[in-house]
Design a protein around this motif. Structure first.
Motif, PDB file in Angstrom:
ATOM      1  N   LEU A 108     110.538  86.218  26.114  1.00 19.56           N
ATOM      2  CA  LEU A 108     110.285  87.128  27.231  1.00 19.56           C
ATOM      3  C   LEU A 108     111.581  87.764  27.729  1.00 19.56           C
ATOM      4  O   LEU A 108     111.596  88.933  28.121  1.00 19.56           O
ATOM      5  CB  LEU A 108     109.582  86.383  28.371  1.00 19.56           C
ATOM      6  CG  LEU A 108     108.144  85.938  28.081  1.00 19.56           C
ATOM      7  CD1 LEU A 108     107.654  84.988  29.160  1.00 19.56           C
ATOM      8  CD2 LEU A 108     107.219  87.134  27.935  1.00 19.56           C
ATOM      9  N   GLN A 145     102.813  90.497  29.148  1.00 24.58           N
ATOM     10  CA  GLN A 145     103.738  91.197  28.255  1.00 24.58           C
ATOM     11  C   GLN A 145     103.063  92.394  27.617  1.00 24.58           C
ATOM     12  O   GLN A 145     101.861  92.431  27.434  1.00 24.58           O
ATOM     13  CB  GLN A 145     104.287  90.248  27.190  1.00 24.58           C
ATOM     14  CG  GLN A 145     103.236  89.777  26.183  1.00 24.58           C
ATOM     15  CD  GLN A 145     103.754  88.700  25.253  1.00 24.58           C
ATOM     16  OE1 GLN A 145     104.938  88.491  25.130  1.00 24.58           O
ATOM     17  NE2 GLN A 145     102.843  88.020  24.604  1.00 24.58           N
ATOM     18  N   ASP A 146     103.836  93.406  27.299  1.00 22.61           N
ATOM     19  CA  ASP A 146     103.302  94.644  26.702  1.00 22.61           C
ATOM     20  C   ASP A 146     102.911  94.426  25.280  1.00 22.61           C
ATOM     21  O   ASP A 146     103.482  93.906  24.463  1.00 22.61           O
ATOM     22  CB  ASP A 146     104.321  95.784  26.797  1.00 22.61           C
ATOM     23  CG  ASP A 146     104.535  96.177  28.247  1.00 22.61           C
ATOM     24  OD1 ASP A 146     105.624  96.643  28.555  1.00 22.61           O
ATOM     25  OD2 ASP A 146     103.590  96.055  29.052  1.00 22.61           O
ATOM     26  N   SER A 195     114.030  88.710  26.040  1.00 21.77           N
ATOM     27  CA  SER A 195     114.416  89.824  25.158  1.00 21.77           C
ATOM     28  C   SER A 195     113.336  90.896  25.084  1.00 21.77           C
ATOM     29  O   SER A 195     113.421  91.799  24.261  1.00 21.77           O
ATOM     30  CB  SER A 195     114.698  89.301  23.753  1.00 21.77           C
ATOM     31  OG  SER A 195     113.482  88.967  23.118  1.00 21.77           O
ATOM     32  N   SER A 196     112.316  90.764  25.917  1.00 19.81           N
ATOM     33  CA  SER A 196     111.147  91.653  25.881  1.00 19.81           C
ATOM     34  C   SER A 196     110.411  91.544  24.550  1.00 19.81           C
ATOM     35  O   SER A 196     109.725  92.476  24.126  1.00 19.81           O
ATOM     36  CB  SER A 196     111.532  93.110  26.153  1.00 19.81           C
ATOM     37  OG  SER A 196     112.089  93.223  27.442  1.00 19.81           O
TER      38      SER A 196
END
Length: 170
Positions: free
Chosen positions: A137, A169-170, A139-140
């Motif tokens: 998360l 999260q996307d 680090s996206s």
């Protein structure tokens, strides 16, 4: 198990469709036809899942992870969130709940790096598992929490905020 087009056909059909299965006798067929209460209970479970945004993914479903299918796979898995992640390249983390702070930092750093190329998969438990999710998360990157307790009973409860972040999260 693909001998009928629908469950209703299977439970109410004629005995001759079972002729190809030498290991199913009339007693087994009668037991199958008496499954209606069990089937109704599962239909209620599946309806509850649908209402809660939980995907029920059968072993023949395209979303079912191919790698999981190769090993002692459950017939059904339940998922909440972005189910497309199930088909992405992934790497799993497993470790002790008693991982010290240095170990947790190391796991998070490794997961953060790997999350550029892999979906990070772990169990959401305290210690190494939670650290792997946090690293992804951070680090996206994408991460999946695999819960032995099911998506309706997220455990441990103290990681609810982490589980919510994973779902967002996307």
């Amino acid at each position: 198990y693909h001998s009928s087009d629908s469950l209703s056909q299977l439970l109410s059909g004629k005995l001759d469709k079972f002729d190809q299965f030498h290991f199913i006798d009339e007693e087994n067929i009668q037991e199958l036809q008496n499954l209606r209460p069990v089937v109704e209970r599962y239909e209620q479970i599946f309806k509850r899942c649908e209402e809660a945004g939980i995907s029920v993914i059968g072993i023949d479903d395209q979303l079912y992870p191919e790698e999981l299918r190769e090993y002692h796979a459950p017939l059904v898995i339940y998922a909440k969130g972005n189910t497309d992640l199930l088909s992405y390249r992934s790497i799993s983390f497993a470790g002790s709940r008693d991982t010290d702070s240095n170990g947790q930092k190391w796991v998070a750093d490794v997961a953060e790096t790997l999350a550029d190329d892999y979906v990070i998969v772990s169990g959401g438990a305290n210690g190494a598992d939670a650290s792997a999710h946090r690293g992804a998360l951070r680090s996206s990157g994408d991460t999946i929490v695999v819960l032995g307790t099911g998506v309706e009973n997220m455990y441990p409860e103290e990681n609810k905020k982490l589980f919510d972040q994973v779902l967002e999260q996307d």
